[in-house]
Design a protein around this motif. Structure first.
Motif, PDB file in Angstrom:
ATOM      1  N   SER A   1       0.917  -1.261  -0.062  1.00  0.00           N
ATOM      2  CA  SER A   1      -0.107   0.004   0.145  1.00  0.00           C
ATOM      3  C   SER A   1       0.848   1.039   0.156  1.00  0.00           C
ATOM      4  CB  SER A   1      -1.002   0.138   1.313  1.00  0.00           C
ATOM      5  OG  SER A   1      -1.402   1.174   1.179  1.00  0.00           O
ATOM      6  N   PRO A   2       0.500   2.317  -0.673  1.00  0.00           N
ATOM      7  CA  PRO A   2       1.083   3.388  -0.596  1.00  0.00           C
ATOM      8  C   PRO A   2       1.104   4.354   0.495  1.00  0.00           C
ATOM      9  CG  PRO A   2      -0.766   3.716  -2.185  1.00  0.00           C
ATOM     10  CD  PRO A   2      -0.629   2.371  -1.503  1.00  0.00           C
ATOM     11  N   HIS A   3       0.266   3.695   1.404  1.00  0.00           N
ATOM     12  CA  HIS A   3      -0.333   4.694   2.601  1.00  0.00           C
ATOM     13  C   HIS A   3       0.111   3.728   3.872  1.00  0.00           C
ATOM     14  CE1 HIS A   3      -2.447   7.254   0.072  1.00  0.00           C
ATOM     15  NE2 HIS A   3      -3.021   6.497  -0.319  1.00  0.00           N
ATOM     16  N   ALA A   4       0.513   4.351   4.872  1.00  0.00           N
ATOM     17  CA  ALA A   4       1.106   3.360   6.146  1.00  0.00           C
ATOM     18  C   ALA A   4      -0.422   3.523   6.992  1.00  0.00           C
ATOM     19  CB  ALA A   4       1.907   4.378   6.910  1.00  0.00           C
ATOM     20  N   ALA A   5      -0.835   2.255   6.658  1.00  0.00           N
ATOM     21  CA  ALA A   5      -2.089   2.052   7.601  1.00  0.00           C
ATOM     22  C   ALA A   5      -1.842   0.621   8.410  1.00  0.00           C
ATOM     23  CB  ALA A   5      -3.327   1.676   6.837  1.00  0.00           C
ATOM     24  N   THR A   6      -2.329   0.639   9.506  1.00  0.00           N
ATOM     25  CA  THR A   6      -2.286  -0.598  10.619  1.00  0.00           C
ATOM     26  C   THR A   6      -3.630  -1.242  10.411  1.00  0.00           C
ATOM     27  OG1 THR A   6      -3.003   0.653  12.687  1.00  0.00           O
ATOM     28  CG2 THR A   6      -0.381   0.347  11.929  1.00  0.00           C
ATOM     29  N   ALA A   7      -3.736  -2.395  10.582  1.00  0.00           N
ATOM     30  CA  ALA A   7      -4.792  -3.275  10.672  1.00  0.00           C
ATOM     31  C   ALA A   7      -4.916  -4.068  11.595  1.00  0.00           C
ATOM     32  CB  ALA A   7      -4.907  -4.083   9.282  1.00  0.00           C
ATOM     33  N   THR A   8      -6.223  -4.591  12.284  1.00  0.00           N
ATOM     34  CA  THR A   8      -6.508  -5.450  13.093  1.00  0.00           C
ATOM     35  C   THR A   8      -7.493  -6.297  12.740  1.00  0.00           C
ATOM     36  OG1 THR A   8      -7.977  -3.831  14.431  1.00  0.00           O
ATOM     37  CG2 THR A   8      -5.645  -4.067  15.030  1.00  0.00           C
ATOM     38  N   VAL A   9      -7.451  -7.433  13.227  1.00  0.00           N
ATOM     39  CA  VAL A   9      -8.591  -8.552  12.740  1.00  0.00           C
ATOM     40  C   VAL A   9      -9.137  -9.094  14.262  1.00  0.00           C
ATOM     41  CG1 VAL A   9      -9.353 -10.734  11.655  1.00  0.00           C
ATOM     42  CG2 VAL A   9      -7.605  -9.016  10.457  1.00  0.00           C
ATOM     43  N   LYS A  10     -10.296  -9.147  14.611  1.00  0.00           N
ATOM     44  CA  LYS A  10     -10.849  -9.387  15.932  1.00  0.00           C
ATOM     45  C   LYS A  10     -12.129 -10.237  15.799  1.00  0.00           C
ATOM     46  CE  LYS A  10     -13.586  -6.832  18.449  1.00  0.00           C
ATOM     47  NZ  LYS A  10     -14.153  -5.786  19.351  1.00  0.00           N
ATOM     48  N   VAL A  11     -11.992 -11.591  16.547  1.00  0.00           N
ATOM     49  CA  VAL A  11     -13.072 -12.315  16.435  1.00  0.00           C
ATOM     50  C   VAL A  11     -13.651 -12.185  17.483  1.00  0.00           C
ATOM     51  CG1 VAL A  11     -13.612 -14.838  16.233  1.00  0.00           C
ATOM     52  CG2 VAL A  11     -11.575 -13.837  14.792  1.00  0.00           C
ATOM     53  N   GLU A  12     -15.165 -12.286  17.531  1.00  0.00           N
ATOM     54  CA  GLU A  12     -15.896 -12.344  18.748  1.00  0.00           C
ATOM     55  C   GLU A  12     -16.924 -13.658  18.485  1.00  0.00           C
ATOM     56  OE1 GLU A  12     -18.521  -8.903  19.122  1.00  0.00           O
ATOM     57  OE2 GLU A  12     -16.678  -7.516  18.279  1.00  0.00           O
ATOM     58  N   GLY A  13     -16.869 -14.374  19.615  1.00  0.00           N
ATOM     59  CA  GLY A  13     -17.949 -15.685  19.610  1.00  0.00           C
ATOM     60  C   GLY A  13     -16.981 -16.653  19.289  1.00  0.00           C
ATOM     61  N   GLU A  14     -17.486 -17.791  19.384  1.00  0.00           N
ATOM     62  CA  GLU A  14     -16.880 -19.207  19.144  1.00  0.00           C
ATOM     63  C   GLU A  14     -16.891 -19.486  17.720  1.00  0.00           C
ATOM     64  OE1 GLU A  14     -16.990 -23.947  19.928  1.00  0.00           O
ATOM     65  OE2 GLU A  14     -17.850 -22.626  21.272  1.00  0.00           O
ATOM     66  N   ALA A  15     -15.556 -19.575  17.214  1.00  0.00           N
ATOM     67  CA  ALA A  15     -15.440 -19.758  15.695  1.00  0.00           C
ATOM     68  C   ALA A  15     -16.251 -20.884  15.232  1.00  0.00           C
ATOM     69  CB  ALA A  15     -14.068 -19.779  15.101  1.00  0.00           C
ATOM     70  N   ARG A  16     -16.797 -20.763  14.156  1.00  0.00           N
ATOM     71  CA  ARG A  16     -17.661 -21.709  13.460  1.00  0.00           C
ATOM     72  C   ARG A  16     -17.250 -22.195  12.293  1.00  0.00           C
ATOM     73  NH1 ARG A  16     -23.122 -21.495  15.343  1.00  0.00           N
ATOM     74  NH2 ARG A  16     -23.450 -23.569  14.405  1.00  0.00           N
ATOM     75  N   GLU A  17     -17.515 -23.526  11.736  1.00  0.00           N
ATOM     76  CA  GLU A  17     -17.224 -23.581  10.372  1.00  0.00           C
ATOM     77  C   GLU A  17     -18.245 -23.083   9.301  1.00  0.00           C
ATOM     78  OE1 GLU A  17     -15.469 -27.348   7.863  1.00  0.00           O
ATOM     79  OE2 GLU A  17     -16.042 -27.723   9.845  1.00  0.00           O
ATOM     80  N   LEU A  18     -17.784 -22.349   8.490  1.00  0.00           N
ATOM     81  CA  LEU A  18     -18.692 -21.799   7.547  1.00  0.00           C
ATOM     82  C   LEU A  18     -18.588 -22.761   6.239  1.00  0.00           C
ATOM     83  CD1 LEU A  18     -17.013 -18.315   7.526  1.00  0.00           C
ATOM     84  CD2 LEU A  18     -19.277 -18.927   8.639  1.00  0.00           C
ATOM     85  N   HIS A  19     -19.865 -22.539   5.581  1.00  0.00           N
ATOM     86  CA  HIS A  19     -19.797 -23.405   4.134  1.00  0.00           C
ATOM     87  C   HIS A  19     -18.773 -23.085   3.272  1.00  0.00           C
ATOM     88  CE1 HIS A  19     -23.590 -25.725   5.042  1.00  0.00           C
ATOM     89  NE2 HIS A  19     -23.999 -24.611   5.484  1.00  0.00           N
ATOM     90  N   ALA A  20     -18.038 -23.896   2.675  1.00  0.00           N
ATOM     91  CA  ALA A  20     -16.645 -23.514   1.734  1.00  0.00           C
ATOM     92  C   ALA A  20     -17.086 -22.690   0.925  1.00  0.00           C
ATOM     93  CB  ALA A  20     -16.243 -24.782   1.140  1.00  0.00           C
ATOM     94  N   MET A  21     -18.147 -22.691  -0.137  1.00  0.00           N
ATOM     95  CA  MET A  21     -18.368 -21.750  -1.178  1.00  0.00           C
ATOM     96  C   MET A  21     -18.547 -20.273  -0.545  1.00  0.00           C
ATOM     97  SD  MET A  21     -17.690 -23.195  -3.923  1.00  0.00           S
ATOM     98  CE  MET A  21     -18.339 -22.511  -5.454  1.00  0.00           C
ATOM     99  N   LEU A  22     -19.615 -20.340   0.486  1.00  0.00           N
ATOM    100  CA  LEU A  22     -19.969 -19.233   1.243  1.00  0.00           C
ATOM    101  C   LEU A  22     -18.633 -18.545   1.613  1.00  0.00           C
ATOM    102  CD1 LEU A  22     -23.218 -18.418   2.900  1.00  0.00           C
ATOM    103  CD2 LEU A  22     -21.360 -18.336   4.491  1.00  0.00           C
ATOM    104  N   ARG A  23     -17.956 -19.214   2.353  1.00  0.00           N
ATOM    105  CA  ARG A  23     -16.573 -18.819   3.139  1.00  0.00           C
ATOM    106  C   ARG A  23     -15.777 -18.126   1.939  1.00  0.00           C
ATOM    107  NH1 ARG A  23     -13.960 -23.440   4.469  1.00  0.00           N
ATOM    108  NH2 ARG A  23     -13.044 -23.470   2.510  1.00  0.00           N
ATOM    109  N   ASP A  24     -15.775 -18.653   0.775  1.00  0.00           N
ATOM    110  CA  ASP A  24     -15.018 -17.688  -0.404  1.00  0.00           C
ATOM    111  C   ASP A  24     -15.541 -16.483  -0.737  1.00  0.00           C
ATOM    112  OD1 ASP A  24     -13.268 -20.029  -0.288  1.00  0.00           O
ATOM    113  OD2 ASP A  24     -14.013 -20.882  -2.288  1.00  0.00           O
ATOM    114  N   ASP A  25     -16.955 -16.507  -0.561  1.00  0.00           N
ATOM    115  CA  ASP A  25     -17.621 -15.227  -1.172  1.00  0.00           C
ATOM    116  C   ASP A  25     -17.233 -14.165  -0.024  1.00  0.00           C
ATOM    117  OD1 ASP A  25     -18.315 -15.684  -3.551  1.00  0.00           O
ATOM    118  OD2 ASP A  25     -20.002 -16.684  -3.064  1.00  0.00           O
TER     119      ASP A  25
END
Length: 168
Positions: free
Chosen positions: A32-56
């Motif tokens: 990126s040409p801009h200096a950005a910081t990013a965070t990823v946060k999960v709430e709740g217990e991770a569940r398995e998503l349908h594969a095609m849906l997960r891709d979208d």
């Protein structure tokens, strides 16, 4: 044949959406040409998503992240993944320059397909994509999908207590 097979393959290698999106953020931070910081946060217990849906979901999030890193001139980008009992939610929020409200209302900027593509993907998987933005205030993208569509097994269970109901 390879093209058709690639359409059916999962781009997200694992079912760990948070990890995959963290990798996307790392890649975008370095390019990126801009200096950005990013965070990823999960709430709740991770569940398995349908594969095609997960891709979208992955592609919608990837487009939102690319926009935030490359166009928004954001300093901070936050991704929240919420595995709720009633719905799955993905939120991408940046503190960048925002999007003109007319463009948000139209759904796309002439010659650009990011917003309209994200909306089309969300609709095709039974989800709802909401976009909030104004010039100078950043952008928030929220994807909501009912749990029954998102997860391999819905967390909402109906139990019959005490045998048969009086209507049987």
């Amino acid at each position: 044949r390879n093209t058709v097979e690639n359409l059916r393959e999962s781009n997200a290698v694992t079912n760990d959406l948070a990890r995959e999106l963290a990798f996307v953020c790392e890649d975008l931070q370095t390019s990126s040409p801009h200096a950005a910081t990013a965070t990823v946060k999960v709430e709740g217990e991770a569940r398995e998503l349908h594969a095609m849906l997960r891709d979208d979901i992955f592609r919608i999030a990837g487009e939102a992240l690319r926009n935030a890193f490359q166009h928004a001139e954001a300093r901070r980008i936050r991704v929240a993944i919420v595995y709720g009992a009633r719905e799955f939610r993905l939120q991408v929020h940046d503190d960048g320059k925002g999007i003109d409200p007319e463009i948000v209302a139209r759904g796309r900027l002439q010659g650009h397909w990011g917003l309209s593509g994200m909306r089309e993907r969300a609709e095709s998987i039974g989800g709802l994509l909401e976009v909030w933005s104004a010039l100078g205030t950043g952008t928030q993208i929220l994807l909501r999908i009912p749990a029954a569509r998102a997860y391999l097994k819905s967390s909402i269970r109906r139990w019959r207590l005490f045998g048969k109901s009086k209507h049987e």
